[in-house]
Scaffold this motif. Structure first.
Motif, PDB file in Angstrom:
ATOM      1  N   GLN A 180       0.824  -1.210   0.000  1.00 40.94           N
ATOM      2  CA  GLN A 180       0.000   0.000   0.000  1.00 40.94           C
ATOM      3  C   GLN A 180       0.858   1.260   0.000  1.00 40.94           C
ATOM      4  N   LEU A 181       0.453   2.226  -0.823  1.00 41.97           N
ATOM      5  CA  LEU A 181       1.000   3.575  -0.755  1.00 41.97           C
ATOM      6  C   LEU A 181      -0.057   4.471  -0.123  1.00 41.97           C
ATOM      7  N   ARG A 182       0.362   5.248   0.870  1.00 38.55           N
ATOM      8  CA  ARG A 182      -0.546   6.209   1.500  1.00 38.55           C
ATOM      9  C   ARG A 182      -0.073   7.620   1.183  1.00 38.55           C
ATOM     10  N   LEU A 183      -0.992   8.457   0.750  1.00 36.32           N
ATOM     11  CA  LEU A 183      -0.753   9.891   0.612  1.00 36.32           C
ATOM     12  C   LEU A 183      -1.398  10.520   1.843  1.00 36.32           C
ATOM     13  N   ILE A 184      -0.593  11.095   2.729  1.00 32.00           N
ATOM     14  CA  ILE A 184      -1.104  11.560   4.020  1.00 32.00           C
ATOM     15  C   ILE A 184      -0.928  13.068   4.143  1.00 32.00           C
ATOM     16  N   HIS A 185      -1.967  13.722   4.643  1.00 27.31           N
ATOM     17  CA  HIS A 185      -1.960  15.167   4.850  1.00 27.31           C
ATOM     18  C   HIS A 185      -2.254  15.463   6.315  1.00 27.31           C
ATOM     19  N   TYR A 186      -1.298  16.100   6.970  1.00 26.86           N
ATOM     20  CA  TYR A 186      -1.492  16.599   8.336  1.00 26.86           C
ATOM     21  C   TYR A 186      -1.771  18.090   8.231  1.00 26.86           C
ATOM     22  N   PRO A 187      -3.019  18.510   8.421  1.00 21.66           N
ATOM     23  CA  PRO A 187      -3.335  19.931   8.281  1.00 21.66           C
ATOM     24  C   PRO A 187      -2.620  20.775   9.332  1.00 21.66           C
ATOM     25  N   LEU A 209       8.990   2.311   2.991  1.00 21.17           N
ATOM     26  CA  LEU A 209       9.814   3.367   2.414  1.00 21.17           C
ATOM     27  C   LEU A 209       9.031   4.666   2.505  1.00 21.17           C
ATOM     28  N   LEU A 210       9.595   5.675   3.149  1.00 21.39           N
ATOM     29  CA  LEU A 210       8.861   6.909   3.463  1.00 21.39           C
ATOM     30  C   LEU A 210       9.586   8.148   2.960  1.00 21.39           C
ATOM     31  N   ARG A 211       8.823   9.049   2.343  1.00 19.28           N
ATOM     32  CA  ARG A 211       9.257  10.426   2.130  1.00 19.28           C
ATOM     33  C   ARG A 211       8.247  11.333   2.823  1.00 19.28           C
ATOM     34  N   ALA A 212       8.723  12.405   3.429  1.00 20.35           N
ATOM     35  CA  ALA A 212       7.839  13.364   4.089  1.00 20.35           C
ATOM     36  C   ALA A 212       8.389  14.769   3.854  1.00 20.35           C
ATOM     37  N   THR A 213       7.518  15.769   3.995  1.00 25.18           N
ATOM     38  CA  THR A 213       7.918  17.141   3.668  1.00 25.18           C
ATOM     39  C   THR A 213       8.473  17.929   4.841  1.00 25.18           C
ATOM     40  N   CYS A 214       8.266  17.453   6.072  1.00 24.25           N
ATOM     41  CA  CYS A 214       8.826  18.164   7.222  1.00 24.25           C
ATOM     42  C   CYS A 214       8.896  17.218   8.415  1.00 24.25           C
ATOM     43  N   PRO A 215       9.601  17.599   9.494  1.00 19.23           N
ATOM     44  CA  PRO A 215       9.769  16.706  10.648  1.00 19.23           C
ATOM     45  C   PRO A 215       8.450  16.344  11.312  1.00 19.23           C
ATOM     46  N   SER A 256       8.996   0.481  16.773  1.00 21.91           N
ATOM     47  CA  SER A 256       7.830   1.335  16.992  1.00 21.91           C
ATOM     48  C   SER A 256       8.154   2.777  16.626  1.00 21.91           C
ATOM     49  N   HIS A 257       7.164   3.443  16.043  1.00 22.74           N
ATOM     50  CA  HIS A 257       7.354   4.849  15.668  1.00 22.74           C
ATOM     51  C   HIS A 257       6.010   5.568  15.746  1.00 22.74           C
ATOM     52  N   ARG A 258       6.072   6.887  15.708  1.00 17.85           N
ATOM     53  CA  ARG A 258       4.865   7.708  15.805  1.00 17.85           C
ATOM     54  C   ARG A 258       5.140   9.048  15.140  1.00 17.85           C
ATOM     55  N   VAL A 259       4.091   9.819  14.925  1.00 16.73           N
ATOM     56  CA  VAL A 259       4.233  11.187  14.439  1.00 16.73           C
ATOM     57  C   VAL A 259       3.707  12.128  15.517  1.00 16.73           C
ATOM     58  N   ARG A 260       4.558  13.067  15.919  1.00 12.54           N
ATOM     59  CA  ARG A 260       4.176  14.048  16.933  1.00 12.54           C
ATOM     60  C   ARG A 260       4.626  15.441  16.501  1.00 12.54           C
ATOM     61  N   LYS A 261       4.186  16.430  17.263  1.00  7.88           N
ATOM     62  CA  LYS A 261       4.639  17.810  17.060  1.00  7.88           C
ATOM     63  C   LYS A 261       4.459  18.236  15.602  1.00  7.88           C
ATOM     64  N   VAL A 262       3.213  18.354  15.205  1.00 12.48           N
ATOM     65  CA  VAL A 262       2.924  18.739  13.827  1.00 12.48           C
ATOM     66  C   VAL A 262       2.181  20.075  13.831  1.00 12.48           C
ATOM     67  N   PRO A 263       2.860  21.163  14.204  1.00 14.94           N
ATOM     68  CA  PRO A 263       2.211  22.467  14.213  1.00 14.94           C
ATOM     69  C   PRO A 263       2.167  23.092  12.822  1.00 14.94           C
ATOM     70  N   ALA A 264       2.857  22.469  11.846  1.00 20.15           N
ATOM     71  CA  ALA A 264       2.858  22.962  10.470  1.00 20.15           C
ATOM     72  C   ALA A 264       2.173  21.943   9.563  1.00 20.15           C
ATOM     73  N   GLU A 265       1.723  22.400   8.413  1.00 17.38           N
ATOM     74  CA  GLU A 265       1.148  21.482   7.433  1.00 17.38           C
ATOM     75  C   GLU A 265       2.238  20.516   6.973  1.00 17.38           C
ATOM     76  N   ARG A 266       1.881  19.229   6.856  1.00 14.84           N
ATOM     77  CA  ARG A 266       2.871  18.200   6.533  1.00 14.84           C
ATOM     78  C   ARG A 266       2.254  17.168   5.602  1.00 14.84           C
ATOM     79  N   TYR A 267       3.054  16.731   4.619  1.00 14.25           N
ATOM     80  CA  TYR A 267       2.639  15.653   3.720  1.00 14.25           C
ATOM     81  C   TYR A 267       3.611  14.495   3.882  1.00 14.25           C
ATOM     82  N   SER A 268       3.080  13.280   3.867  1.00 11.67           N
ATOM     83  CA  SER A 268       3.881  12.093   4.120  1.00 11.67           C
ATOM     84  C   SER A 268       3.469  11.003   3.134  1.00 11.67           C
TER      85      SER A 268
END
Length: 344
Positions: A180-187, A209-215, A256-268
């Motif tokens: 599966q490929l996921r296009l993810i948007h964190y507003p 395999l991951l690419r993301a636009t910001c931390p 194990s991993h997680r996504v935290r601290k997303v005060p900016a718009e982010r694409y993953s």
């Protein structure tokens, strides 16, 4: 068995020679990948050969899709599909922590025709994608999928070599996988500083395999500490999943991993590299020896679908109505990786 290290950073491995080098050069890269898999479970991969223009294209297509009105996106709602494809609105997905995610996504996989025999037979993860009526979207996404999946095959050879098998060893298990490929948007969310964006988990497949636009990505080490994994320009973040942990009987760590601290718009953009649906994954003979406890075998597709059923609202509702049932012996969420080791 790996104790999976008390690492404080993630290694970088250039896989150019794994793609183009001599057998000796390929083995050197494979050993680097193996060391990262044993000691960290995560690695930054450079030199993968994926044209940067493909990433820019899929990023543009993704931004255009998520900018559509909600009603337009819901025309391809994932709950409308028979094989888990389409738009995932915010709050649809709930991880083991019970918290709803602060994100929206679009999920797809290998785009098979509607007369594919597995799809016709009712396979819950194989078949055609749902595509929105958005010019250029399907081509940009499909081209990117194909290129990153090809890099996944290169890494699969490297991991095979790293455990002493022939480079083609795993190919027999990857002929038509539900990768599966996921296009993810964190507003943008100014209040998200201390709020999870996506709950702690391992990935259910062979590796990701991951690419993301910001931390925002964080990885758990052997002490249970969270380590930042910010984007590295041009690199893919690759992490070991549940299948590799089983095949190596724990030597490779599903971290194990997680996504935290997303005060900016982010694409993953994670691509979850899976084994074929009917593949029975069990510890390889070389890892079954002595008094090391043997990990339980499972069927790859059933594990993936069972975990998905436990985290998506529309599937929980189908289950509650008796339309679908969990495969017998399904593992609970978060039963692999460092987080599970901290619990148990």
């Amino acid at each position: 068995m790996s104790t999976a290290g008390n690492f404080s950073s993630i290694p970088i491995v250039d896989v150019t020679k794994l793609r183009t080098g001599t057998p000796a050069e390929q083995m050197m890269v494979a050993e680097e990948l193996g060391n990262a898999a044993r000691n960290v479970g995560f690695v930054y991969v450079t030199g993968g050969g994926v044209d940067e223009a493909l990433f820019e294209s899929v990023l543009d297509a993704t931004k255009r899709f998520f900018a559509l009105p909600y009603a337009e996106k819901m025309k391809v709602y994932i709950g409308n599909s028979r094989n888990h494809r389409g738009y995932v609105p915010e709050g649809e997905e709930v991880f083991a922590s019970g918290s709803k995610d602060k994100k929206e996504a679009y999920d797809l996989s290998i785009d098979l025709p509607s007369d594919d025999p597995d799809y016709v037979a009712g396979n819950p993860l194989l078949g055609p994608n749902q595509w929105p009526e958005l010019p250029g979207f399907a081509k940009a996404v499909d081209d990117y999928y194909s290129a990153v999946f090809a890099l996944g095959r290169v890494l699969l050879r490297g991991f095979a070599m790293a455990i002493g098998e022939e480079p083609t060893f795993f190919d027999q298990y990857v002929t038509k996988p539900p990768s599966q490929l996921r296009l993810i948007h964190y507003p943008f969310d100014s209040s998200a500083e201390d709020r999870p964006g996506i709950g702690a988990h391992t990935d259910y497949e062979c590796f990701t395999l991951l690419r993301a636009t910001c931390p925002g990505l964080e990885v758990m080490n052997g002490k249970g500490e969270w380590i930042d994994a910010p984007p590295v320009p041009g690199a893919y973040v690759v992490n070991i999943g549940d299948m590799m942990e089983i095949w190596t009987n724990g030597e490779f760590a599903a971290t194990s991993h997680r996504v935290r601290k997303v005060p900016a718009e982010r694409y993953s953009f994670p691509l979850f590299f899976a084994a074929d649906y009917d593949t029975v994954v069990a510890p390889l003979p070389r890892y079954v020896a002595g008094d090391v406890p043997q990990k339980q075998s499972l069927k790859a597709g059933e594990h993936l679908f069972a975990q998905t059923m436990q985290s998506f609202t529309y599937l929980k509702e189908r289950r509650a109505r008796g339309e679908i049932t969990l495969p017998e012996g399904s593992a609970p969420l978060s039963s692999f990786g460092q987080e599970a080791r901290q619990k148990y």
